[in-house]
Design a protein around this motif. Structure first.
Motif, PDB file in Angstrom:
ATOM      1  N   HIS A  26       0.616  -1.387   0.169  1.00  0.00           N
ATOM      2  CA  HIS A  26       0.143  -0.311  -0.113  1.00  0.00           C
ATOM      3  C   HIS A  26       0.977   1.123   0.432  1.00  0.00           C
ATOM      4  O   HIS A  26       0.211   2.073   0.083  1.00  0.00           O
ATOM      5  CB  HIS A  26      -1.058  -0.171   0.988  1.00  0.00           C
ATOM      6  CG  HIS A  26      -2.446  -0.751   0.737  1.00  0.00           C
ATOM      7  ND1 HIS A  26      -3.025  -1.157   0.380  1.00  0.00           N
ATOM      8  CD2 HIS A  26      -2.249  -2.311   1.961  1.00  0.00           C
ATOM      9  CE1 HIS A  26      -3.796  -2.232   0.358  1.00  0.00           C
ATOM     10  NE2 HIS A  26      -3.353  -2.728   1.349  1.00  0.00           N
ATOM     11  N   LEU A  27       2.326   1.075  -0.675  1.00  0.00           N
ATOM     12  CA  LEU A  27       2.645   2.149  -0.298  1.00  0.00           C
ATOM     13  C   LEU A  27       3.724   2.455  -1.418  1.00  0.00           C
ATOM     14  O   LEU A  27       3.673   1.914  -2.799  1.00  0.00           O
ATOM     15  CB  LEU A  27       3.931   2.868   0.626  1.00  0.00           C
ATOM     16  CG  LEU A  27       3.859   2.332   2.109  1.00  0.00           C
ATOM     17  CD1 LEU A  27       4.590   2.049   2.457  1.00  0.00           C
ATOM     18  CD2 LEU A  27       3.302   3.456   2.390  1.00  0.00           C
ATOM     19  N   LEU A  28       4.016   3.410  -1.939  1.00  0.00           N
ATOM     20  CA  LEU A  28       3.964   4.121  -3.351  1.00  0.00           C
ATOM     21  C   LEU A  28       5.262   5.414  -2.743  1.00  0.00           C
ATOM     22  O   LEU A  28       5.115   6.164  -2.397  1.00  0.00           O
ATOM     23  CB  LEU A  28       2.832   5.552  -4.451  1.00  0.00           C
ATOM     24  CG  LEU A  28       3.301   5.670  -5.710  1.00  0.00           C
ATOM     25  CD1 LEU A  28       3.740   4.551  -6.903  1.00  0.00           C
ATOM     26  CD2 LEU A  28       2.374   6.289  -6.490  1.00  0.00           C
ATOM     27  N   PHE A  29       6.429   4.244  -3.577  1.00  0.00           N
ATOM     28  CA  PHE A  29       7.489   5.439  -3.496  1.00  0.00           C
ATOM     29  C   PHE A  29       8.186   6.414  -5.356  1.00  0.00           C
ATOM     30  O   PHE A  29       7.862   5.457  -6.123  1.00  0.00           O
ATOM     31  CB  PHE A  29       8.857   4.640  -3.345  1.00  0.00           C
ATOM     32  CG  PHE A  29       8.413   4.324  -2.009  1.00  0.00           C
ATOM     33  CD1 PHE A  29       9.270   4.476  -0.829  1.00  0.00           C
ATOM     34  CD2 PHE A  29       7.677   2.281  -1.886  1.00  0.00           C
ATOM     35  CE1 PHE A  29       8.671   3.846   0.499  1.00  0.00           C
ATOM     36  CE2 PHE A  29       8.138   2.688   0.053  1.00  0.00           C
ATOM     37  CZ  PHE A  29       8.138   2.682   0.157  1.00  0.00           C
ATOM     38  N   VAL A  30       7.759   7.572  -5.162  1.00  0.00           N
ATOM     39  CA  VAL A  30       8.053   8.699  -5.675  1.00  0.00           C
ATOM     40  C   VAL A  30       9.259   8.965  -6.464  1.00  0.00           C
ATOM     41  O   VAL A  30       9.978   9.734  -5.858  1.00  0.00           O
ATOM     42  CB  VAL A  30       6.714   9.409  -6.355  1.00  0.00           C
ATOM     43  CG1 VAL A  30       6.858  10.203  -7.742  1.00  0.00           C
ATOM     44  CG2 VAL A  30       5.069   8.869  -5.997  1.00  0.00           C
ATOM     45  N   LEU A 121      14.760  22.621  -9.548  1.00  0.00           N
ATOM     46  CA  LEU A 121      13.783  21.558  -8.168  1.00  0.00           C
ATOM     47  C   LEU A 121      13.615  20.573  -8.774  1.00  0.00           C
ATOM     48  O   LEU A 121      13.550  19.935  -9.737  1.00  0.00           O
ATOM     49  CB  LEU A 121      12.245  22.594  -8.291  1.00  0.00           C
ATOM     50  CG  LEU A 121      10.953  21.896  -7.170  1.00  0.00           C
ATOM     51  CD1 LEU A 121      11.896  22.410  -5.706  1.00  0.00           C
ATOM     52  CD2 LEU A 121      10.139  22.640  -7.773  1.00  0.00           C
ATOM     53  N   GLU A 122      13.891  19.501  -7.632  1.00  0.00           N
ATOM     54  CA  GLU A 122      13.468  18.809  -7.735  1.00  0.00           C
ATOM     55  C   GLU A 122      12.736  18.071  -6.404  1.00  0.00           C
ATOM     56  O   GLU A 122      13.109  18.558  -5.340  1.00  0.00           O
ATOM     57  CB  GLU A 122      14.595  17.942  -7.675  1.00  0.00           C
ATOM     58  CG  GLU A 122      14.313  15.252  -7.972  1.00  0.00           C
ATOM     59  CD  GLU A 122      15.442  14.977  -7.832  1.00  0.00           C
ATOM     60  OE1 GLU A 122      15.996  13.864  -8.055  1.00  0.00           O
ATOM     61  OE2 GLU A 122      16.760  16.063  -8.890  1.00  0.00           O
ATOM     62  N   VAL A 123      11.656  17.286  -6.141  1.00  0.00           N
ATOM     63  CA  VAL A 123      10.482  16.581  -5.446  1.00  0.00           C
ATOM     64  C   VAL A 123      10.247  15.569  -5.483  1.00  0.00           C
ATOM     65  O   VAL A 123      10.172  14.318  -6.498  1.00  0.00           O
ATOM     66  CB  VAL A 123       9.163  17.521  -5.698  1.00  0.00           C
ATOM     67  CG1 VAL A 123       8.417  16.866  -4.325  1.00  0.00           C
ATOM     68  CG2 VAL A 123       9.114  18.803  -5.190  1.00  0.00           C
ATOM     69  N   GLU A 124      10.357  14.287  -4.321  1.00  0.00           N
ATOM     70  CA  GLU A 124      10.309  13.065  -4.454  1.00  0.00           C
ATOM     71  C   GLU A 124       8.984  13.267  -3.189  1.00  0.00           C
ATOM     72  O   GLU A 124       9.326  13.889  -2.160  1.00  0.00           O
ATOM     73  CB  GLU A 124      11.712  12.394  -4.014  1.00  0.00           C
ATOM     74  CG  GLU A 124      12.481  12.611  -2.707  1.00  0.00           C
ATOM     75  CD  GLU A 124      13.531  11.820  -2.676  1.00  0.00           C
ATOM     76  OE1 GLU A 124      14.265  11.394  -3.453  1.00  0.00           O
ATOM     77  OE2 GLU A 124      13.692  11.428  -0.883  1.00  0.00           O
ATOM     78  N   ALA A 125       8.469  11.853  -3.516  1.00  0.00           N
ATOM     79  CA  ALA A 125       7.619  11.672  -2.048  1.00  0.00           C
ATOM     80  C   ALA A 125       7.468  10.119  -1.664  1.00  0.00           C
ATOM     81  O   ALA A 125       7.741   9.432  -2.519  1.00  0.00           O
ATOM     82  CB  ALA A 125       6.139  11.603  -3.364  1.00  0.00           C
ATOM     83  N   VAL A 126       6.151  10.098  -0.851  1.00  0.00           N
ATOM     84  CA  VAL A 126       6.050   8.565  -0.307  1.00  0.00           C
ATOM     85  C   VAL A 126       4.669   8.894  -0.215  1.00  0.00           C
ATOM     86  O   VAL A 126       3.367  10.174  -0.033  1.00  0.00           O
ATOM     87  CB  VAL A 126       6.674   8.671   1.048  1.00  0.00           C
ATOM     88  CG1 VAL A 126       5.534   6.727   0.992  1.00  0.00           C
ATOM     89  CG2 VAL A 126       7.800   8.088   0.410  1.00  0.00           C
TER      90      VAL A 126
END
Length: 133
Positions: A26-30, A121-126
């Motif tokens: 259920h986790l998405l690592f972007v 700019l760079e953006v990562e997410a969970v």
């Protein structure tokens, strides 16, 4: 055992050997999203607002392809080359996508440079995705 699903939206530039996201359970690592258009062209050269808008559009594509959305973000990390200049504009753009009631844990970091000098700019997410029951 959870299956690993690699995510690469059709409307996003694909870096050779990399994926825009990886879903595990259920986790998405972007992966870090940068201001590139679908053909790999830099969007917003010299214009931080345009870069931030492209980064969040790209992030939205990965979230949707992974079965999630901005309201399901749990962690957001932004990398800036000039945080004192760009942080206020970043917040304005971010707030168009993320409602304060759904704000994720966040970090902002200044770096010496990103993968191209014109990228600011760079953006990562969970994010959480799918059913959590």
């Amino acid at each position: 055992m959870d299956t690993i699903v690699r995510i690469q939206p059709d409307d996003l530039f694909a870096f050779p050997g990399l994926h825009a996201g990886v879903r595990v359970g259920h986790l998405l690592f972007v992966s870090g999203q940068v201001p590139l258009g679908p053909a790999g062209e830099l969007v917003g050269t010299g214009d931080f607002r345009m870069q931030a808008e492209q980064v969040f559009a790209n992030l939205g594509s990965v979230l949707a392809a992974g079965g999630s959305g901005f309201d399901r973000l749990v962690k957001l990390t932004a990398f800036f080359v000039d945080i004192s200049r760009d942080l206020p504009v970043y917040r304005e753009v971010r707030d168009q996508y993320i409602v304060a009631d759904h704000a994720p844990a966040s970090s902002v970091v200044q770096v010496a440079k990103l993968f191209q000098p014109a990228v600011w700019l760079e953006v990562e997410a969970v994010a959480v995705c799918g059913s959590t029951r």
